[in-house]
Design a protein around this motif. Structure first.
Motif, PDB file in Angstrom:
ATOM      1  N   GLY A 275      53.841  47.594   7.983  1.00  0.00           N
ATOM      2  CA  GLY A 275      54.542  48.529   8.859  1.00  0.00           C
ATOM      3  C   GLY A 275      54.980  47.844  10.128  1.00  0.00           C
ATOM      4  O   GLY A 275      54.574  46.722  10.425  1.00  0.00           O
ATOM      5  N   MET A 276      55.813  48.546  10.896  1.00  0.00           N
ATOM      6  CA  MET A 276      56.402  47.957  12.102  1.00  0.00           C
ATOM      7  C   MET A 276      55.698  48.381  13.373  1.00  0.00           C
ATOM      8  O   MET A 276      56.109  47.993  14.464  1.00  0.00           O
ATOM      9  CB  MET A 276      57.880  48.334  12.187  1.00  0.00           C
ATOM     10  N   GLY A 277      54.642  49.208  13.274  1.00  0.00           N
ATOM     11  CA  GLY A 277      53.874  49.533  14.459  1.00  0.00           C
ATOM     12  C   GLY A 277      54.457  50.674  15.266  1.00  0.00           C
ATOM     13  O   GLY A 277      55.261  51.465  14.776  1.00  0.00           O
ATOM     14  N   THR A 278      54.049  50.738  16.526  1.00  0.00           N
ATOM     15  CA  THR A 278      54.365  51.896  17.360  1.00  0.00           C
ATOM     16  C   THR A 278      55.005  51.475  18.671  1.00  0.00           C
ATOM     17  O   THR A 278      54.421  50.726  19.447  1.00  0.00           O
ATOM     18  CB  THR A 278      53.091  52.712  17.625  1.00  0.00           C
ATOM     19  N   TYR A 279      56.199  51.973  18.892  1.00  0.00           N
ATOM     20  CA  TYR A 279      56.987  51.774  20.111  1.00  0.00           C
ATOM     21  C   TYR A 279      58.250  52.601  19.934  1.00  0.00           C
ATOM     22  O   TYR A 279      58.555  53.084  18.836  1.00  0.00           O
ATOM     23  CB  TYR A 279      57.352  50.292  20.305  1.00  0.00           C
ATOM     24  N   GLY A 280      59.000  52.804  20.997  1.00  0.00           N
ATOM     25  CA  GLY A 280      60.276  53.501  20.869  1.00  0.00           C
ATOM     26  C   GLY A 280      60.153  54.931  20.369  1.00  0.00           C
ATOM     27  O   GLY A 280      61.078  55.447  19.740  1.00  0.00           O
ATOM     28  N   SER A 281      59.018  55.583  20.647  1.00  0.00           N
ATOM     29  CA  SER A 281      58.804  56.982  20.239  1.00  0.00           C
ATOM     30  C   SER A 281      59.156  57.183  18.771  1.00  0.00           C
ATOM     31  O   SER A 281      59.866  58.120  18.397  1.00  0.00           O
ATOM     32  CB  SER A 281      59.634  57.920  21.129  1.00  0.00           C
ATOM     33  N   ARG A 282      58.609  56.313  17.926  1.00  0.00           N
ATOM     34  CA  ARG A 282      58.964  56.318  16.506  1.00  0.00           C
ATOM     35  C   ARG A 282      57.854  56.867  15.610  1.00  0.00           C
ATOM     36  O   ARG A 282      58.035  56.966  14.394  1.00  0.00           O
ATOM     37  CB  ARG A 282      59.312  54.894  16.063  1.00  0.00           C
ATOM     38  N   SER A 283      56.717  57.220  16.182  1.00  0.00           N
ATOM     39  CA  SER A 283      55.541  57.488  15.356  1.00  0.00           C
ATOM     40  C   SER A 283      55.767  58.594  14.337  1.00  0.00           C
ATOM     41  O   SER A 283      55.598  58.395  13.132  1.00  0.00           O
ATOM     42  CB  SER A 283      54.345  57.819  16.239  1.00  0.00           C
ATOM     43  N   LEU A 284      56.114  59.799  14.790  1.00  0.00           N
ATOM     44  CA  LEU A 284      56.313  60.895  13.850  1.00  0.00           C
ATOM     45  C   LEU A 284      57.672  60.831  13.169  1.00  0.00           C
ATOM     46  O   LEU A 284      57.799  61.108  11.979  1.00  0.00           O
ATOM     47  CB  LEU A 284      56.153  62.240  14.560  1.00  0.00           C
ATOM     48  N   ALA A 285      58.715  60.442  13.921  1.00  0.00           N
ATOM     49  CA  ALA A 285      60.052  60.430  13.348  1.00  0.00           C
ATOM     50  C   ALA A 285      60.160  59.429  12.211  1.00  0.00           C
ATOM     51  O   ALA A 285      60.846  59.681  11.212  1.00  0.00           O
ATOM     52  CB  ALA A 285      61.080  60.119  14.430  1.00  0.00           C
ATOM     53  N   VAL A 286      59.490  58.279  12.331  1.00  0.00           N
ATOM     54  CA  VAL A 286      59.585  57.242  11.302  1.00  0.00           C
ATOM     55  C   VAL A 286      58.277  57.167  10.505  1.00  0.00           C
ATOM     56  O   VAL A 286      58.267  57.309   9.293  1.00  0.00           O
ATOM     57  CB  VAL A 286      59.934  55.873  11.930  1.00  0.00           C
ATOM     58  N   GLY A 287      57.153  56.948  11.202  1.00  0.00           N
ATOM     59  CA  GLY A 287      55.871  56.894  10.509  1.00  0.00           C
ATOM     60  C   GLY A 287      55.516  58.203   9.844  1.00  0.00           C
ATOM     61  O   GLY A 287      55.013  58.233   8.705  1.00  0.00           O
ATOM     62  N   GLY A 288      55.756  59.313  10.534  1.00  0.00           N
ATOM     63  CA  GLY A 288      55.477  60.621   9.950  1.00  0.00           C
ATOM     64  C   GLY A 288      56.357  60.929   8.754  1.00  0.00           C
ATOM     65  O   GLY A 288      55.927  61.589   7.801  1.00  0.00           O
TER      66      GLY A 288
END
Length: 791
Positions: free
Chosen positions: A544-557
């Motif tokens: 995975g690409m980790g967490t930054y850019g307020s991506r957690s739910l939009a991409v990871g979720g």
């Protein structure tokens, strides 16, 4: 009402139990048997040639195991940059080598020269003091304009100049923009500085390297926001370790704000030294060391201009920015002032023509990279300060000038002139909500009360939009990204119905263990307590690409939703077999599979047990087990937006600014956990207010950091901040991810700085100081007092 523990519930963060009781496992809590300690000897000058390094006396001191210098890394690659920018002439950026330890020259105060590895940290520190370094002082270049002068000293002699790139966007707009300005009825300009910041997360950086010679396995424990990316960069480009022989673990991480995204020299060193010495090697940053070794943020100098027609419609915008890169290119540094800044210069407005020019500059300072918001705060600050200045010069209400030029709800999806397409938004709604909950109508009465007490009261507004969840991979690849920007999830259902979710995202304060569990629980209809979230270890999570850019739910979720949907689809097949029904007739609700129109059903646990005890199972057509993996690569950014209002009181005798009220009305799309969202906004507001009023990283002309500790670098404290009013009821769901979420983690830091400065200028104008059009951040008492008393 949301289901208990499901989407929409303000569930308390489950991870807080261990954090608040002192049971978190942070990197510095990790101590391995037989570990050694590393201490970095860092440059005390900003620019110099290393003529000699004498370590013999230090090497003979008690406890010293080995002293490393650049010569030990001759066969090792330099720290890689993860993004290449192509300039407006079609040329690639200048990209200097970034050695693990300074090789031949030091280029900023804090540049690591040598490392002492000893039995104890105290012994390593003592020995470092015994090392003699012969450095020939060279002139330091600190000011960006001076760095671009033809006769400027070069930070890197092998480059043609200190210019990293000269980026123009959108280049084909340049002449049209110039023509629009020549025909404009009104033109407004503003020169401003986006001040350099130091991230200062609660937990300083730590690296612990370990090596098992029996299976040739290296392990790095590190304070990272993206352990998989660290493994890729360090393994493939620096140390040459195959990924299956390299494990990176990021345990509990106490804040990052961007500063823990990057691959740092200390991580590579500890991994390398552990292999060389066959013993674990640990380094823990001191707070003062962090000031000169962690990537800094912001540091832009900009001239921005706005053209308007006779009806006050925006017709064109152009900017010229100098962006400081520091002495080296940090992992994602080149993308911040370009693709994360230039693409947001449309803001919330229908400006038909925009041209953005950015010159990135090398200086003898600490490298600069993403800091909470990363490019979007810089764009928003420029635009929102300029619009306020335009309103004053043109004699119109700054709120109405914004309203007049907003993109309207019926214009979405909206193609901006700076490449990106906004999918949804309603900027009038967030503005209306702000004015309502801030009691804007009662401001005049409050201003009169302040005046009676000898204070100047001002109201400042800012409207922002940001791009979150940077995507898609095929686009960012064309723009220079050297990594994909997808996310991953593996959902493993156990025989008894409990679930383990392995995510490539990483939490360093965002509450993933709570919100990710809420999503899965909602989809299946079970209690969130049955869902475990696992992250931060490359040995058991998918790439995975980790967490930054307020991506957690939009991409990871979204990856999590895809994997869970696969689980549900297979579970329906099993349920159909158990219930002797057609799969198309199976419904899942509240954790129970039933046959539509009948009372035949089987619960979640019954299906999951059948998956692993397949005594009655169509083995010829279905595999046992219930585990699925999914990768999600978004088709677009998400675009949160909002209206922020700040009220200040200014003491005319001292220039001191007090924030007496702050209101935030945000559109984050669908919200999974309102309480966590509100907390994220609160944190972002604190950081944005800190930048606006207090924080400022300052170097002198020789490159010495004058703000190298909390004695000199002013961090916001509790009494600097008001109780916020926060609202996220204006919802326009994202149209291209399955959750309809947009991201919330950086919004507060993006919208608050211009709101604060606009409020201060408004207060000063109301007090008769109409000659003041701008004050650069931080808007300190000294700067305000000087502006009021300037002739």
């Amino acid at each position: 009402m949301p289901k208990d523990g499901g989407i929409g519930a303000s569930t308390k963060r489950r991870e807080d139990v261990r954090f608040l009781t002192g049971n978190g496992r942070y990197t510095d809590d990790i101590n391995l048997r037989g570990q050694l300690h590393a201490h970095f000897l860092r440059s005390e000058v900003a620019h110099g040639r290393i003529r000699g390094l004498e370590t013999s006396a230090a090497a003979d001191m008690p406890g010293v195991v080995r002293i490393f210098s650049a010569a030990d890394f001759a066969a090792v690659g330099g720290l890689p940059c993860g993004w290449q920018v192509t300039d407006r002439h079609g040329n690639p950026m200048q990209e200097p080598k970034h050695p693990v330890l300074a090789d031949g020259k030091v280029r900023h105060v804090g540049d690591p020269i040598a490392v002492v590895v000893a039995e104890t940290l105290e012994q390593a520190r003592d020995a470092a003091e015994a090392i003699t370094v012969d450095i020939e002082d060279l002139p330091a270049v600190i000011d960006m304009k001076a760095a671009l002068a033809p006769d400027a000293v070069k930070v890197h002699e092998d480059l043609t100049s200190n210019l990293c790139y000269d980026w123009g966007f959108v280049e084909e707009n340049r002449e049209a923009v110039n023509e629009a300005f020549s025909k404009a009825a009104h033109k407004v300009s503003l020169d401003l500085v986006n001040n350099r910041l130091i991230a200062n997360p609660m937990e300083p950086r730590v690296a612990v390297g370990d090596y098992d010679p029996w299976n040739d396995m290296s392990t790095l424990y590190t304070t990272s926001q993206n352990p998989h990316v660290i493994r890729l960069l360090m393994g493939a480009f620096v140390l040459g370790i195959p990924e299956h022989r390299l494990r990176v673990v990021a345990p509990d991480v106490g804040g990052g704000f961007g500063s823990k995204i990057y691959h740092y020299a200390e991580e590579a060193f500890c991994t390398f030294a552990a292999r060389a010495l066959k013993r674990p090697v640990k380094w823990t940053s001191s707070r003062s060391e962090a000031f000169i070794s962690d990537a800094h943020g912001r540091d832009h100098v900009t001239r921005i201009e706005l053209a308007l027609d006779a009806d006050l419609n925006f017709t064109a915008l152009r900017t010229e920015t100098l962006a400081n890169m520091g002495a080296y290119l940090s992992t994602f540094a080149p993308s911040i002032p370009t693709w994360l800044h230039g693409t947001l210069m449309a803001g919330n407005y229908r400006t038909p023509l925009i041209y953005v020019n950015v010159k990135a500059v090398f200086t003898n300072t600490v490298p600069v990279d993403a800091y909470r918001g990363a490019g979007r705060p810089e764009a928003t600050f420029q635009l929102e300060r300029l619009i306020d200045k335009a309103a004053r010069e043109l004699g119109v209400d700054p709120i109405e000038l914004r309203r007049k030029n907003f993109i309207q709800p019926d214009q979405f999806p909206y193609q901006t002139p700076v490449a990106v397409v906004y999918d949804t938004g309603n900027y009038q709604a967030t503005m209306n909500k702000l004015l309502e909950i801030s009691d804007h109508a009662g401001f005049s009465e409050r201003a009169a009360e302040s005046k009676a007490r000898g204070k100047l009261r001002g109201f400042g507004i800012a409207h922002y939009i940001e791009a979150c969840g940077i995507a898609p991979s095929n686009l960012v690849g064309q723009l220079g990204a050297r990594a994909g920007l997808y996310e991953s999830a593996t959902v493993r259902v156990n025989a008894t119905g409990s679930i383990s979710v392995f995510t490539g995202s990483h939490s360093h304060g965002q509450g993933h263990e709570t919100t990710f569990a809420q999503v899965v629980a909602e989809m299946i209809g079970i209690d969130a307590g049955q869902v475990e979230i696992v992250h931060g270890d490359t040995s058991n999570t998918p790439m995975g690409m980790g967490t930054y850019g307020s991506r957690s739910l939009a991409v990871g979720g979204s990856a999590l939703v895809k994997a869970t949907n696969k689980i549900i689809n297979k579970a329906k097949k099993i349920a159909a077999h158990l219930l002797e029904a057609s799969e198309d007739d199976i419904e899942l609700k509240d954790g129970k599979f039933s046959v539509a129109g009948t009372d035949k059903s089987v619960d979640w646990a019954g299906v999951t047990l059948a998956a692993y005890v397949p005594h009655n199972y169509p083995l010829e057509s279905m595999e046992p087990g219930l585990e699925e993996t999914a990768f999600y690569d978004p088709s677009n950014f998400t675009y949160p937006s909002g209206a922020y209002g700040c009220e200040v009181e200014v003491d005319p005798d001292t220039g001191k600014v007090e924030i007496v009220a702050f209101t935030a009305a945000d559109d984050f799309g669908n919200v999974v956990n309102p309480m966590i969202v509100e907390g994220q906004v609160h944190g972002g507001l604190a950081q944005g207010i800190g930048q606006a009023l207090l924080e400022n990283c300052v170097y002198d002309e020789t490159g010495q950091l004058l703000t190298g500790s909390y004695m000199d670098y002013a961090m916001p404290r509790a009494d600097d901040l008001p109780f916020y009013k926060v609202d996220h009821s204006c919802v326009t769901p994202c149209t291209h991810n399955p959750l309809g979420v947009k991201g919330c983690g950086e919004a507060g830091a993006i919208g608050s700085p211009p709101a604060v400065v606009n409020a201060v200028i408004d207060a000063l104008h109301r007090g008769g100081h109409t000659h003041i059009s701008h004050i650069d951040m931080p808007v300190s008492p000294a700067r305000v007092w000087a502006a009021m008393n300037a002739k």
